[in-house]
Design an enzyme around this catalytic site. Structure first.
Site, PDB file in Angstrom:
ATOM      1  N   GLY A 244       0.755  -1.240   0.000  1.00  0.00           N
ATOM      2  CA  GLY A 244       0.000   0.000   0.000  1.00  0.00           C
ATOM      3  C   GLY A 244       0.787   1.293   0.000  1.00  0.00           C
ATOM      4  O   GLY A 244       0.188   2.371  -0.075  1.00  0.00           O
ATOM      5  N   GLU A 283       3.914  -6.838   1.531  1.00  0.00           N
ATOM      6  CA  GLU A 283       3.425  -7.150   0.176  1.00  0.00           C
ATOM      7  C   GLU A 283       3.411  -5.906  -0.710  1.00  0.00           C
ATOM      8  O   GLU A 283       2.354  -5.458  -1.150  1.00  0.00           O
ATOM      9  CB  GLU A 283       1.993  -7.716   0.266  1.00  0.00           C
ATOM     10  N   PRO A 284       4.561  -5.313  -0.976  1.00  0.00           N
ATOM     11  CA  PRO A 284       4.565  -4.095  -1.798  1.00  0.00           C
ATOM     12  C   PRO A 284       4.331  -4.410  -3.280  1.00  0.00           C
ATOM     13  O   PRO A 284       4.888  -5.372  -3.805  1.00  0.00           O
ATOM     14  CB  PRO A 284       5.981  -3.546  -1.594  1.00  0.00           C
ATOM     15  N   GLY A 285       3.499  -3.640  -3.926  1.00  0.00           N
ATOM     16  CA  GLY A 285       3.275  -3.795  -5.364  1.00  0.00           C
ATOM     17  C   GLY A 285       3.665  -2.514  -6.084  1.00  0.00           C
ATOM     18  O   GLY A 285       4.717  -2.410  -6.717  1.00  0.00           O
ATOM     19  N   ARG A 286       2.817  -1.504  -5.929  1.00  0.00           N
ATOM     20  CA  ARG A 286       3.025  -0.214  -6.584  1.00  0.00           C
ATOM     21  C   ARG A 286       4.395   0.392  -6.253  1.00  0.00           C
ATOM     22  O   ARG A 286       5.054   0.954  -7.134  1.00  0.00           O
ATOM     23  CB  ARG A 286       1.923   0.742  -6.130  1.00  0.00           C
ATOM     24  N   TYR A 326     -10.139   5.411 -12.211  1.00  0.00           N
ATOM     25  CA  TYR A 326     -10.077   6.131 -10.932  1.00  0.00           C
ATOM     26  C   TYR A 326      -9.943   7.638 -11.113  1.00  0.00           C
ATOM     27  O   TYR A 326      -9.779   8.344 -10.125  1.00  0.00           O
ATOM     28  CB  TYR A 326      -8.839   5.723 -10.115  1.00  0.00           C
ATOM     29  N   CYS A 354     -13.955   4.463 -28.215  1.00  0.00           N
ATOM     30  CA  CYS A 354     -15.255   5.129 -28.292  1.00  0.00           C
ATOM     31  C   CYS A 354     -15.902   5.291 -26.916  1.00  0.00           C
ATOM     32  O   CYS A 354     -16.929   4.689 -26.621  1.00  0.00           O
ATOM     33  CB  CYS A 354     -16.182   4.339 -29.206  1.00  0.00           C
ATOM     34  N   GLU A 355     -15.259   6.052 -26.051  1.00  0.00           N
ATOM     35  CA  GLU A 355     -15.779   6.375 -24.716  1.00  0.00           C
ATOM     36  C   GLU A 355     -15.202   7.743 -24.370  1.00  0.00           C
ATOM     37  O   GLU A 355     -14.014   7.980 -24.575  1.00  0.00           O
ATOM     38  CB  GLU A 355     -15.244   5.399 -23.643  1.00  0.00           C
ATOM     39  N   TYR A 384      -0.166  -1.601 -12.181  1.00  0.00           N
ATOM     40  CA  TYR A 384      -1.584  -1.522 -12.536  1.00  0.00           C
ATOM     41  C   TYR A 384      -1.756  -0.860 -13.912  1.00  0.00           C
ATOM     42  O   TYR A 384      -2.727  -0.156 -14.156  1.00  0.00           O
ATOM     43  CB  TYR A 384      -2.389  -0.793 -11.435  1.00  0.00           C
TER      44      TYR A 384
HETATM   45  C1  LIG Z   1      -3.122  -5.159  -4.008  1.00  0.00           C
HETATM   46  C2  LIG Z   1      -2.596  -5.736  -2.769  1.00  0.00           C
HETATM   47  C3  LIG Z   1      -1.282  -5.457  -2.355  1.00  0.00           C
HETATM   48  C4  LIG Z   1      -0.386  -4.482  -3.074  1.00  0.00           C
HETATM   49  O1  LIG Z   1      -0.804  -3.177  -2.902  1.00  0.00           O
HETATM   50  P1  LIG Z   1       0.133  -1.960  -3.402  1.00  0.00           P
HETATM   51  O2  LIG Z   1      -0.664  -0.767  -3.088  1.00  0.00           O
HETATM   52  O3  LIG Z   1       0.348  -2.149  -4.854  1.00  0.00           O
HETATM   53  O4  LIG Z   1       1.401  -2.047  -2.627  1.00  0.00           O
HETATM   54  C5  LIG Z   1      -0.817  -6.104  -1.236  1.00  0.00           C
HETATM   55  N1  LIG Z   1      -1.592  -6.970  -0.531  1.00  0.00           N
HETATM   56  C6  LIG Z   1      -2.863  -7.256  -0.911  1.00  0.00           C
HETATM   57  C7  LIG Z   1      -3.647  -8.217  -0.108  1.00  0.00           C
HETATM   58  C8  LIG Z   1      -3.398  -6.646  -2.033  1.00  0.00           C
HETATM   59  O5  LIG Z   1      -4.662  -6.915  -2.383  1.00  0.00           O
END
Ligand SMILES: *Cc1c(COP(=O)(O)O)cnc(C)c1O
Length: 427
Positions: A244, A283-286, A326, A354-355, A384
């Site tokens: 997050g 759990e870093p993604g972004r 978003y 077409c939106e 994303y």
């Molecule tokens: C989407 C998600 C993440 C990653 O979130 P980021 O904002 O991209 O870091 C981590 N854990 C869970 C359970 C998620 O659904």
């Protein structure tokens, strides 16, 4: 400083990825195209590894942010585990060679089939979000003669102060379990003979820009550890603190990763009341992928409509959905630095779909030099971006290119028309 500017910068008046001219990449793969920097992917991972080195930890990259197999392989090679939300992502992780003991499986709606594949693969743990899900997992594990390791996902009712669509830690959200639900489930542990309650997890939302909600959530999680252990009768092995952490899209002040790690250390480290006995998962993604990628696009046409102009790109909302989904902001800059100067005008950057929501940015003040044939880069598109793309309007999805040690690697080809109708009855 532009977002991701350490890796995407002008050199000899041309935008580059770690010094490789984007023009060269565009000539090779065409437009639109996603381009990623391996350096940019690894840097935040290493920062987190460094910040958490005093703790027993596992960084599980959230695959849904960017799930290209080459990227999973790169990150796993640099020490990251994976956080999955589907059987499809498990398949990708397996192709990338990620070992089971580095994998956690999150998500509110795992199917029995997905659970079975993950058990068979030997994943580290499941983040479970409801009592029905837990019963199902128990039954699947029993059938396979196995025990499933579980971290119940706690919904701490904390406002992450982010976009409502990516806020997940409020009572009203569909995610997780409340404290009393968790305690009641664990008190019935004899109903779950094939489950070990080895952890607890939390994830309150995405694109967080302040540590305060995380601190509040971590505090509530730590308060749950001992009551849980009192009910199970055995010690918890780990705490999964989710992801997050926000990134810079415009001029936001973001959370510093060292400070984030310090917060974790203070809640769960050697000097906390847990004395470092709990393994820490994040759990870093972004944070990892967001500013490691851009989407490049060519200006097809420009047209004037009263006071403002429309710049029509060859990229569209199907390629990068975030702005239409978003209303999110992405910086858009010319590939040719000379197109930054001169008389300015206000434009909307739009795509061919077409939106009317097919808009990457409205009322952007740009140089009039940006015109038909110009190349632009849509920044902060590494997370994303491709993973949320679709083939709407029967548009082939763009290729993905990874710049790694000065080498241009196509890690996914542009889709072909034949691929688009694959599986359709054409006779
Ligand atoms: C989407 C998600 C993440 C990653 O979130 P980021 O904002 O991209 O870091 C981590 N854990 C869970 C359970 C998620 O659904």
């Amino acid at each position: 400083m532009i977002p991701g500017g350490q890796n995407f910068f002008y050199k000899n008046s041309h935008l580059t990825v770690d010094g490789i001219p984007i023009l060269e990449i565009a000539e090779k793969v065409g437009t639109p195209a996603y381009i990623y920097s391996a350096n940019a992917l690894i840097t935040p991972l290493q920062e987190l590894q460094k910040g958490l080195r005093g703790l027993d930890h596992l960084i599980c990259y959230a695959v849904k942010a960017n799930s290209n197999v080459s990227i999973l392989r790169l990150l796993n090679g640099a020490g990251a585990g994976m956080d999955l939300v589907s059987g499809g992502e498990l398949y990708r992780a397996s192709i990338a060679g990620v070992p089971g003991h580095q994998i956690v499986f999150s998500g509110v709606g795992k199917t029995p089939g997905e659970m079975a594949s993950a058990l068979e693969y030997g994943i580290f743990s499941f983040n479970v979000e409801s009592i029905q899900e837990l019963h199902t997992l128990n039954a699947v594990a029993e059938q396979m003669g196995m025990t499933a390791s579980v971290a119940l996902r706690f919904n701490p009712d904390v406002d992450a102060k982010t976009h409502p669509y990516i806020s997940t830690g409020l009572k009203k959200n569909k995610f997780g379990l409340q404290k009393n639900e968790i305690l009641s489930i664990v008190s019935k542990r004899n109903d779950f003979k094939n489950i070990t309650f080895s952890g607890i997890s939390v994830h309150i939302g995405s694109q967080l820009l302040s540590l305060a909600p995380l601190a509040a959530a971590f505090k509530k999680v730590s308060a749950l550890v001992e009551p849980l252990e009192a009910l199970t009768g055995y010690p918890l092995k780990f705490v999964d603190l989710g992801g997050g952490i926000g990134i810079q899209y415009k001029n936001e002040k973001t959370i510093s990763l060292p400070q984030y790690c310090k917060l974790i250390e203070s809640c769960f480290g050697k000097k906390s009341r847990f004395k470092g006995r709990l393994k820490i998962l994040i759990e870093p993604g972004r944070t990892i992928a967001g500013n490691a990628g851009i989407l490049i696009s060519e200006v097809l046409y420009k047209k004037e409509r009263g006071k403002k102009s429309f710049v029509i790109l060859d990229a569209a909302m199907n390629d990068l959905a975030r702005p239409s989904l978003y209303g999110s902001f992405h910086e858009i800059i010319p590939v040719d630095q000379k197109e930054l100067s001169g008389t300015k005008e206000f434009v909307d950057f739009v795509g061919p779909v077409c939106e009317s929501s097919d808009c990457f940015g409205s009322e952007r003040k740009i140089s009039k030099k940006i015109n038909q044939g110009s190349l632009v880069a849509i920044l902060s598109a590494g997370a994303y971006g491709f993973t949320m793309s679709s083939q709407y309007n029967t548009r082939p999805r763009p290729p993905e290119v990874l710049i790694d040690h000065g080498v241009i690697k196509t890690i996914r080809d542009r889709e072909k028309y034949e691929t688009l109708i694959l599986g359709e009855a054409v006779e």
